[in-house]
Design an enzyme around this catalytic site. Structure first.
Site, PDB file in Angstrom:
ATOM      1  N   LYS A 226       0.835  -1.199   0.000  1.00  0.00           N
ATOM      2  CA  LYS A 226       0.000   0.000   0.000  1.00  0.00           C
ATOM      3  C   LYS A 226       0.871   1.250   0.000  1.00  0.00           C
ATOM      4  O   LYS A 226       0.647   2.169  -0.796  1.00  0.00           O
ATOM      5  CB  LYS A 226      -0.900  -0.028   1.239  1.00  0.00           C
TER       6      LYS A 226
ATOM      7  N   GLY B 213      -8.447  -7.352   4.206  1.00  0.00           N
ATOM      8  CA  GLY B 213      -9.284  -7.509   5.385  1.00  0.00           C
ATOM      9  C   GLY B 213      -8.631  -8.221   6.544  1.00  0.00           C
ATOM     10  O   GLY B 213      -9.261  -8.447   7.570  1.00  0.00           O
TER      11      GLY B 213
ATOM     12  N   ARG C 153      -3.042   3.041   8.717  1.00  0.00           N
ATOM     13  CA  ARG C 153      -3.424   1.891   7.886  1.00  0.00           C
ATOM     14  C   ARG C 153      -2.317   0.865   7.795  1.00  0.00           C
ATOM     15  O   ARG C 153      -1.164   1.180   7.563  1.00  0.00           O
ATOM     16  CB  ARG C 153      -3.739   2.382   6.464  1.00  0.00           C
TER      17      ARG C 153
ATOM     18  N   HIS D  70     -16.051  -8.191   1.278  1.00  0.00           N
ATOM     19  CA  HIS D  70     -15.056  -9.086   1.874  1.00  0.00           C
ATOM     20  C   HIS D  70     -15.150 -10.498   1.295  1.00  0.00           C
ATOM     21  O   HIS D  70     -14.164 -11.081   0.861  1.00  0.00           O
ATOM     22  CB  HIS D  70     -15.256  -9.123   3.392  1.00  0.00           C
TER      23      HIS D  70
ATOM     24  N   ARG E 177      -3.512  -1.059  -6.435  1.00  0.00           N
ATOM     25  CA  ARG E 177      -2.574  -2.173  -6.535  1.00  0.00           C
ATOM     26  C   ARG E 177      -2.947  -2.945  -7.782  1.00  0.00           C
ATOM     27  O   ARG E 177      -4.063  -2.810  -8.300  1.00  0.00           O
ATOM     28  CB  ARG E 177      -2.644  -3.074  -5.312  1.00  0.00           C
TER      29      ARG E 177
ATOM     30  N   SER F  27      16.715 -40.125 -12.497  1.00  0.00           N
ATOM     31  CA  SER F  27      15.418 -39.502 -12.305  1.00  0.00           C
ATOM     32  C   SER F  27      15.275 -39.245 -10.816  1.00  0.00           C
ATOM     33  O   SER F  27      15.361 -40.180 -10.009  1.00  0.00           O
ATOM     34  CB  SER F  27      14.310 -40.416 -12.816  1.00  0.00           C
TER      35      SER F  27
ATOM     36  N   CYS G 139      10.654 -37.326 -11.190  1.00  0.00           N
ATOM     37  CA  CYS G 139       9.373 -38.024 -11.325  1.00  0.00           C
ATOM     38  C   CYS G 139       8.575 -38.014 -10.037  1.00  0.00           C
ATOM     39  O   CYS G 139       7.557 -38.666  -9.934  1.00  0.00           O
ATOM     40  CB  CYS G 139       9.591 -39.451 -11.812  1.00  0.00           C
TER      41      CYS G 139
ATOM     42  N   MET H 269      -5.798  -7.318   8.252  1.00  0.00           N
ATOM     43  CA  MET H 269      -5.171  -6.508   9.287  1.00  0.00           C
ATOM     44  C   MET H 269      -5.950  -5.224   9.499  1.00  0.00           C
ATOM     45  O   MET H 269      -6.955  -4.996   8.880  1.00  0.00           O
ATOM     46  CB  MET H 269      -3.723  -6.272   8.933  1.00  0.00           C
TER      47      MET H 269
ATOM     48  N   TYR I 286      13.897 -32.880 -18.030  1.00  0.00           N
ATOM     49  CA  TYR I 286      12.429 -32.991 -18.059  1.00  0.00           C
ATOM     50  C   TYR I 286      11.871 -33.120 -16.659  1.00  0.00           C
ATOM     51  O   TYR I 286      12.590 -33.435 -15.713  1.00  0.00           O
ATOM     52  CB  TYR I 286      11.987 -34.197 -18.902  1.00  0.00           C
TER      53      TYR I 286
END
Ligand code: ADP
Ligand code: MG
Ligand code: MG
Length: 890
Positions: free
Chosen positions: A22, A100, A91, A448, A332, A782, A850, A102, A870
């Site tokens: 914020k 919501g 704030r 909320h 934001r 693997s 894997c 804090m 992979y």
């Protein structure tokens, strides 16, 4: 000296670590010249110091005094003065938004004297008392810990059925007096009249709110570390409760629920900040705001465009209009639903605000998973109870519950539930987590319930105003229809519909696209769905183009293999052969285990051979042209035998009846002999291969014969043989010799040339550490990260999760279970060592993973970074891994 305090004019959007989200964005908007009320931010560092020591750092007080003085001088008003007082909001604002979770206190600076000054300056008595009662309420609740119900109750009895906007100045003065009395009664102290003391106490309350249970639960869910702390923003107040030319609202530069382009928002005239989110009155939509106050709404639209082009993303914005002047209080990059994330990313590419690479970075595998969830069958019959707002998409069905505790309780019994509330507040968080969906009667799409549900991917319908919810009697009614706790209901978060009873679900358009292709999916889609499917296709295609990691699937049957291939698997990374020994074949393997002589064993093994061969024929055919890694038998043998306790009872009963069976007694003896107190670390994997002669040979023969047969028929079969649970190069060396021998035998018998890669799993710390030696015997590794996690941590996976993981998560030992997301610091280090040492010995060593982590969005990035070739995961996860592998590569 440390700077604990920064004015909004210093700082920018990239200073979130220090200023919180914020604060950083307030600074950014200030820099952009947008109308933000001035103020300053107390850093997260100050919060961390405060939480660690229990007191503020000593220099903080002086720095706040100086910042306050700068603010007062700039505005020409003094905090809480008797004449034209400056008021501020205090704030919270952490690095990651925790909507919501804090605390925030508004109107700080009001007291019995400054309230008169405010009334006179604003020329509005009513407004001044309304602001004061709000301060008492918020301060009482968040700073002094008074139960909010206490104020709500007093306030409703005073309102006596009237709307809060209908209360007179005298009513509100009365409310102030009552609230002050209630504070004395419930908090055992007077409301502090000293403005500076109000400010300091509010600041500490914001710091403390970092550690409330609900904040901790939220962070656990969102995987936010517990040690970041929150910043505190002190911001000059502007007033939306100054009559009809004032108001407050929340808006989005695109629809965060569907992703539709075009602005979207809620505006509530004559109200202060929290009223919109609390769902006290139903707000106006933006086009109604246009009509009500064209000047402010035009300013707002201009600011929205400015912010969106600046952030190059969907922004959400909190704003207030004070007597016709617009103020921005927060922005934001907005949270959004998965569908919105994909659509918006593609839109922004089309609008040339971002590149395809950036678009790919804006969507996540987690969101992708959500899009594959089923939806209600549009053709099935259903009974519509009512329709609310489509706040967070998905098809959720379950039993109705009317409070958070019931939701948790029912869900713990394995019953999916829908949490039904008039409106939700932060105390409902646990219930919302436990529920399959959330339904509220009040509040807009920015309430909320809506914000939190969207954030955690919960289905949500809100503002179903027809619905009369009675939490005490635990039932709800809309018109003629009603339902009570335990009744089955279903909610559609994409349309807002609420149904009674069960509604069947069907595949989502995105699943259809993945399984059957773009054309099929588009053929049945409406415009919005088509836009979504196209966006998914575009981003997934791009991911495939840029990714370096290949994606394979874990599959043991032809059917799984077919599904995986359709979902884009480029091979099989793990075929668990033990799955082929279960079911009606159990008898065959039982014979192998029970064999008393070599001859008996060979006979039993030879009966298994055709069955195994048939399995491999099917699998290798489905995967023609692609590699198939076949793991030799891994689990301890007693897993194939009956349960010891069951068998004991059976044998005992039979003996009682005098009809004891030789087979059962023999079985029991074998079960006893093979019983292990710690089977995961016992006779399994390569150890079995070395101890039970012929077992691995049989499996290899089946693979070799199937391959020879297929290749003779022109099918490009590409098996790879993988040996599990190797801890020493010698183990692999011995088994490898056997494998090579058998393959050569089969090749000779069939008169063909036959070779295939032989490799091992790396799932023991010792294997990772001696990877250089092991690489001499292995063409590929693997990483079996499930076992590697167990053996590195010394955790028994089957036991620890239930026993103490919740405590560990709570205490911050880890922010996520290491079985879910790879523990990079510990287990990851072993992987890095093995990669380095293995490749050091054999540069062309082929590397994959894997374990279940192969399909975990976060872990995929790690596997990319350490240079694996992979990942292999369950078929359903293959598209997710493709997307994340692409994201990892950009
Ligand atoms: P949250 O993070 O819960 O949204 P905020 O700190 O943003 O909490 O504040 C809660 C509400 O109060 C928001 O609606 C916000 O816009 C409003 N608000 C905060 N500061 C001010 C201010 N200085 N003037 C007017 N309204 C404010
Ligand atoms: Mg806010
Ligand atoms: Mg294993």
């Amino acid at each position: 000296m440390t700077d604990w305090v920064f004015d909004f004019v210093h700082g920018d959007k990239d200073s979130k670590d220090l200023l919180g989200g914020k604060g950083a964005n307030l600074a950014e908007m200030t820099r952009l010249g947008l109308p933000v009320p001035p103020g300053f931010t107390i850093t997260t560092e100050a919060c961390r110091a405060y939480l660690a020591d229990g007191v503020e750092p000593s220099a903080l007080r002086v720095q706040v005094t100086m910042a306050l003085r700068r603010l007062e001088n700039q505005l020409g008003r003094r905090l809480g003065d008797v004449v034209d007082p400056l008021l501020v909001s205090v704030r919270s604002g952490a690095k990651f938004s925790m909507p919501g979770m804090m605390e925030t206190v508004l109107n700080v600076g009001l007291n019995d004297y400054s309230v008169a000054g405010l009334a006179e300056a604003a020329n509005d008595e009513r407004f001044a008392w309304d602001s004061y009662r709000r301060l008492l309420q918020m301060f009482g609740r968040t700073v002094l810990g008074v139960d909010p119900e206490v104020f709500d109750h007093a306030f409703s009895s005073l309102k006596d059925g009237r709307a809060d906007t209908d209360l007179s100045a005298d009513d509100l003065r009365e409310a102030v007096q009552r609230f002050k009395d209630l504070i004395v009664e419930h908090a055992d102290r007077e409301f502090p009249q000293d403005p500076r003391e109000q400010l300091d106490m509010s600041m500490r309350a914001v710091f403390d709110s970092w550690n409330t249970p609900r904040a901790r639960i939220y962070r656990r869910r969102e995987r936010i570390p517990h040690d970041l702390g929150t910043a505190v923003n002190v911001c000059a107040m502007v007033f939306g409760n100054l009559g009809e030319t004032s108001g407050t609202g929340v808006c989005f530069t695109r629809d965060p629920a569907s992703g539709r382009s075009g602005v979207y928002g809620d505006y509530l005239p004559n109200a202060q900040g929290e009223d919109v989110v609390a769902g006290i009155r139903t707000p106006l939509a933006l086009d109604e705001f246009d009509k009500l106050d064209p000047t402010s709404s035009q300013q707002l639209r201009t600011a929205m465009r400015r912010l969106e082009t600046h952030y190059r993303d969907l922004c959400d914005i909190e704003f207030t209009v004070e007597r016709g002047k617009l103020w921005l209080l927060q922005t934001r990059v907005g949270k959004r639903t998965p569908a919105a994330a994909f659509r918006i990313a593609a839109q922004l590419v089309d609008e040339q605000l971002i590149t395809l690479d950036e678009a790919l970075s804006r969507v996540t595998g987690q969101q992708f998973v959500q899009l594959m969830f089923p939806q209600f069958d549009p053709k099935a019959p259903r009974e519509l109870v009512t329709t609310g707002l489509a706040a967070s998409p998905g098809a959720a069905a379950g039993r109705a519950v009317f409070d958070s505790a019931a939701a948790v309780e029912w869900a713990a019994r394995g019953e999916p539930v829908i949490l039904v509330r008039r409106e939700t507040n932060p105390d409902d968080l646990e219930g919302m987590i436990a529920a399959a969906g959330v339904l509220t009667a009040r509040g807009g799409k920015t309430s909320h319930a809506a914000v939190v549900a969207r954030g955690m991917g919960r289905t949500c319908v809100c503002g179903a105003e027809e619905l009369d919810v009675d939490p005490v009697a635990r039932k709800a009614r809309a018109g003629q229809l009603s339902f009570a706790e335990g009744d089955r209901i279903a909610i559609d978060g994409s349309t807002g519909a609420v149904f009674l009873g069960e509604v069947p679900v069907v595949d989502s358009p995105v699943s259809r696209y993945l399984a059957e292709g773009l054309e099929v999916a588009l053929s049945e889609a409406d415009d919005e769905t088509a836009e979504l499917v196209r966006a998914v296709d575009r981003l997934l295609t791009h991911a495939d183009e840029v990714r370096r990691l290949k994606v394979r699937a874990n599959a043991d049957s032809g059917e799984d293999a077919r599904r995986a291939r359709a979902l884009g698997a480029e091979g099989i990374g793990l075929c668990r052969t033990e799955h082929m020994f279960l079911g009606d074949r159990r008898g065959l393997i039982e014979k192998v285990i029970l064999a008393e002589t070599a001859d008996e064993r060979d006979t039993a093994l030879s009966m298994l051979l055709p069955v195994q061969r048939a399995d491999f024929l099917e699998l290798l055919t489905e995967m023609a042209g692609l590699p198939v890694t076949i793991r030799l038998l891994d689990p301890p043998l007693h897993e194939f035998l009956p349960d010891r306790a069951d068998l004991l009872v059976k044998v005992a009963r039979a003996e009682e009846r005098g009809e004891s069976s030789a087979v059962d007694s023999k079985l029991l003896a074998a079960v006893e002999r093979l019983h292990e107190s710690n089977p995961m670390l016992g006779l399994r994997g390569v150890r079995l291969g070395l101890v039970v002669p012929g077992l691995f040979k049989l499996q290899v023969r089946a693979v070799a014969e199937a391959t020879a047969e297929l290749r003779a028929n022109g099918v490009d079969a590409r098996p790879e043989i993988m040996v599990p649970l190797v801890g020493s190069a010698m183990e692999l060396h011995l088994i490898r010799q056997e494998i090579v021998e058998v393959v050569a035998e089969v090749a000779a018998e069939q008169g063909v040339e036959l070779t295939f890669p032989i490799g091992t799993m790396i799932e023991l710390p010792r294997a990772a550490l001696t990877a250089d030696r092991i690489a001499e015997e292995a063409e590929f590794f693997s990483f079996g990260t499930n076992d590697l996690t167990q053996t590195t941590w010394g955790f028994s996976r089957d036991d620890v999760e239930a026993a103490f993981f919740a405590t560990y998560l709570d205490k911050g030992v880890f922010t996520v279970s290491p079985f879910e997301t790879l523990d990079e610091i510990g287990v990851g280090q072993l992987i890095e060592i093995a990669v380095e040492r293995g490749r050091g010995k054999r540069p062309d060593l082929h590397l994959g993973v894997c374990g279940e982590h192969g399909g975990d969005p976060v872990s995929v990035h790690f596997f990319h970074r350490v240079g694996l070739d992979y990942v292999s995961c369950s078929p359903f996860r293959v598209p997710v891994a493709r997307l994340e592998a692409g994201r990892a590569a950009i």
